[in-house]
Scaffold this motif. Structure first.
Motif, mmCIF file in Angstrom:
data_model
loop_
_atom_site.group_PDB
_atom_site.id
_atom_site.type_symbol
_atom_site.label_atom_id
_atom_site.label_comp_id
_atom_site.label_asym_id
_atom_site.label_seq_id
_atom_site.Cartn_x
_atom_site.Cartn_y
_atom_site.Cartn_z
ATOM 1 N N SER A 245 43.124 35.462 54.208
ATOM 2 C CA SER A 245 43.318 34.016 54.089
ATOM 3 C C SER A 245 43.428 33.687 52.610
ATOM 4 O O SER A 245 42.805 34.327 51.768
ATOM 5 N N SER A 246 44.205 32.705 52.332
ATOM 6 C CA SER A 246 44.461 32.344 50.949
ATOM 7 C C SER A 246 43.196 31.799 50.296
ATOM 8 O O SER A 246 42.420 31.085 50.916
ATOM 9 N N SER A 247 42.979 32.148 49.050
ATOM 10 C CA SER A 247 41.761 31.691 48.376
ATOM 11 C C SER A 247 42.103 31.072 47.031
ATOM 12 O O SER A 247 41.567 31.461 46.012
ATOM 13 N N ILE A 248 43.003 30.123 47.045
ATOM 14 C CA ILE A 248 43.390 29.463 45.793
ATOM 15 C C ILE A 248 42.331 28.413 45.453
ATOM 16 O O ILE A 248 42.035 27.532 46.252
ATOM 17 N N PRO A 249 41.714 28.544 44.272
ATOM 18 C CA PRO A 249 40.711 27.536 43.901
ATOM 19 C C PRO A 249 41.374 26.160 43.790
ATOM 20 O O PRO A 249 42.420 26.034 43.152
ATOM 21 N N GLU A 250 40.761 25.186 44.427
ATOM 22 C CA GLU A 250 41.398 23.870 44.496
ATOM 23 C C GLU A 250 41.469 23.192 43.134
ATOM 24 O O GLU A 250 40.506 23.194 42.375
ATOM 25 N N GLY A 251 42.607 22.646 42.854
ATOM 26 C CA GLY A 251 42.783 21.912 41.607
ATOM 27 C C GLY A 251 43.170 22.780 40.419
ATOM 28 O O GLY A 251 43.399 22.286 39.333
ATOM 29 N N TYR A 252 43.203 24.080 40.654
ATOM 30 C CA TYR A 252 43.542 24.988 39.564
ATOM 31 C C TYR A 252 44.963 25.521 39.760
ATOM 32 O O TYR A 252 45.469 25.570 40.873
ATOM 33 N N SER A 253 45.564 25.931 38.671
ATOM 34 C CA SER A 253 46.873 26.578 38.801
ATOM 35 C C SER A 253 46.792 27.975 38.195
ATOM 36 O O SER A 253 46.038 28.220 37.247
ATOM 37 N N LEU A 254 47.560 28.874 38.743
ATOM 38 C CA LEU A 254 47.498 30.270 38.325
ATOM 39 C C LEU A 254 48.076 30.434 36.924
ATOM 40 O O LEU A 254 49.203 30.032 36.652
ATOM 41 N N ALA A 255 47.277 31.023 36.040
ATOM 42 C CA ALA A 255 47.728 31.168 34.661
ATOM 43 C C ALA A 255 48.064 32.617 34.334
ATOM 44 O O ALA A 255 48.893 32.894 33.470
ATOM 45 N N TYR A 256 47.419 33.550 35.025
ATOM 46 C CA TYR A 256 47.594 34.961 34.706
ATOM 47 C C TYR A 256 47.261 35.758 35.958
ATOM 48 O O TYR A 256 46.318 35.419 36.663
ATOM 49 N N SER A 257 48.052 36.757 36.242
ATOM 50 C CA SER A 257 47.839 37.462 37.503
ATOM 51 C C SER A 257 48.018 38.970 37.390
ATOM 52 O O SER A 257 48.997 39.450 36.832
ATOM 53 N N GLU A 258 47.058 39.674 37.918
ATOM 54 C CA GLU A 258 47.134 41.139 37.930
ATOM 55 C C GLU A 258 47.196 41.693 39.342
ATOM 56 O O GLU A 258 47.478 42.864 39.530
ATOM 57 N N TYR A 259 46.840 40.867 40.294
ATOM 58 C CA TYR A 259 46.950 41.334 41.670
ATOM 59 C C TYR A 259 47.515 40.217 42.524
ATOM 60 O O TYR A 259 47.448 39.039 42.172
ATOM 61 N N GLU A 260 48.092 40.607 43.616
ATOM 62 C CA GLU A 260 48.706 39.640 44.496
ATOM 63 C C GLU A 260 47.938 39.649 45.810
ATOM 64 O O GLU A 260 47.482 40.698 46.251
ATOM 65 N N GLU A 261 47.825 38.489 46.413
ATOM 66 C CA GLU A 261 47.149 38.435 47.703
ATOM 67 C C GLU A 261 48.160 38.716 48.797
ATOM 68 O O GLU A 261 49.280 38.225 48.750
ATOM 69 N N GLY A 262 47.740 39.484 49.759
ATOM 70 C CA GLY A 262 48.650 39.781 50.862
ATOM 71 C C GLY A 262 47.888 40.351 52.030
ATOM 72 O O GLY A 262 46.667 40.509 51.983
#
Lengths: 137, 145
Positions: A74-91
């Motif tokens: 299930s998606s776990s995007i913190p509310e109100g935040y936007s992704l700034a840097y990513s090393e792994y992808e959710e899937g």
């Protein structure tokens, strides 16, 4: 076992499931979870890394000795935040194994803890060898 | 003639072998499309009042994760233990890794260390790092003369 000096952990790259003839209905990445498979005298044990998956969203099927693990994250995007840097992808996670042993389907045990799937597959008991005592005449 | 179209399964087999090989060697060569990061892999989420760091670390006991915050940097460290050996245990494959890790991340702001929150669910660590009050941007009103 002697205690070994533990080594530095390395990042293991996520590996996407190879494209197949049929498409997935969910439009998101699907990864092959890293897994350990070991066998003891009585069981076959599969341990797989499925971070982000709760115990309710794992599907395990065993048909004709083919074990299929499907885990949905299930998606776990913190509310109100936007992704700034990513090393792994959710899937999601998908992997299948062909087992060489016959498995007692009714006694399969599965649990998910701390992002690890632990699957215990008991082998079918082989008919016990009967010992025949030879009587002296 | 029919045979010409048969070898499809051979290509599938080749694909499978390639995937196995990729998996085998992925630990030795730096990834082509991603800079080799250190463990654990993280995602950083941002907003004006602070950042959230999420890290994938399956199989790690949450009690054994150490989080240290100093000024504007955060250090995650811990250890993942291998599965206990059992009598008569035969491994078919071993792909999961274990060992010690320590990673320091520098943030673009000072952290209010007292308000840092961390939670660990299903192998994913989520740390909320609020920006220190003193470090927050100040709005300056322009007065008209």
């Amino acid at each position: 076992m002697t205690k070994k000096e533990s080594k530095e952990m390395q990042v293991q790259q996520q590996e996407a499931v190879a494209a197949e003839d049929t498409e997935r209905t969910r439009q998101r990445q699907c990864f092959v979870p890293r897994a350990d498979v070991y066998e003891t005298e009585t069981d076959v044990v599969v341990v797989a890394d499925i971070p982000g998956v709760t115990n309710k969203s794992v599907e395990i099927t065993l048909e004709k000795n083919v074990l299929i693990i499907n885990a949905f994250r299930s998606s776990s995007i913190p509310e109100g935040y936007s992704l700034a840097y990513s090393e792994y992808e959710e899937g999601d996670y998908m992997r299948s194994f062909r087992l060489s042993n016959e498995i007692n389907q009714e006694k399969i045990d599965a649990k998910v803890k701390n992002g690890e799937l632990w699957l215990n597959l008991p082998k079918v008991e082989v008919a016990k060898v009967k010992k025949i005592a030879v009587k002296a005449a | 003639m029919n045979r010409l179209y048969r070898p499809l399964s051979v290509w599938r087999e080749m694909d499978r072998i390639q995937r196995e090989m990729d998996r085998l060697f992925s630990g030795y060569s730096p990834s082509a499309h991603r800079a080799a990061p250190s463990y654990p892999p993280i995602n950083i989420w941002t907003k004006e009042e602070g950042q959230v760091i999420t890290a994938e670390m399956p199989g790690i006991d949450p009690d054994k994760i150490e989080i240290d915050v100093v000024a504007d940097s955060i250090t995650l460290s811990g250890e993942r233990n291998p599965d206990p050996e059992q009598e008569g245990m035969i491994y078919h494959r071993r792909e999961r890794n274990h060992g010690k890790f320590s990673r320091t991340i520098q943030l673009p702001f000072m952290v209010d260390a007292n308000k840092v929150e961390a939670k660990f669910t299903d192998g994913v660590l989520q740390i909320t790092l609020p920006r220190a009050e003193a470090d927050k941007p100040k709005k300056i009103a322009v007065k008209s003369a």
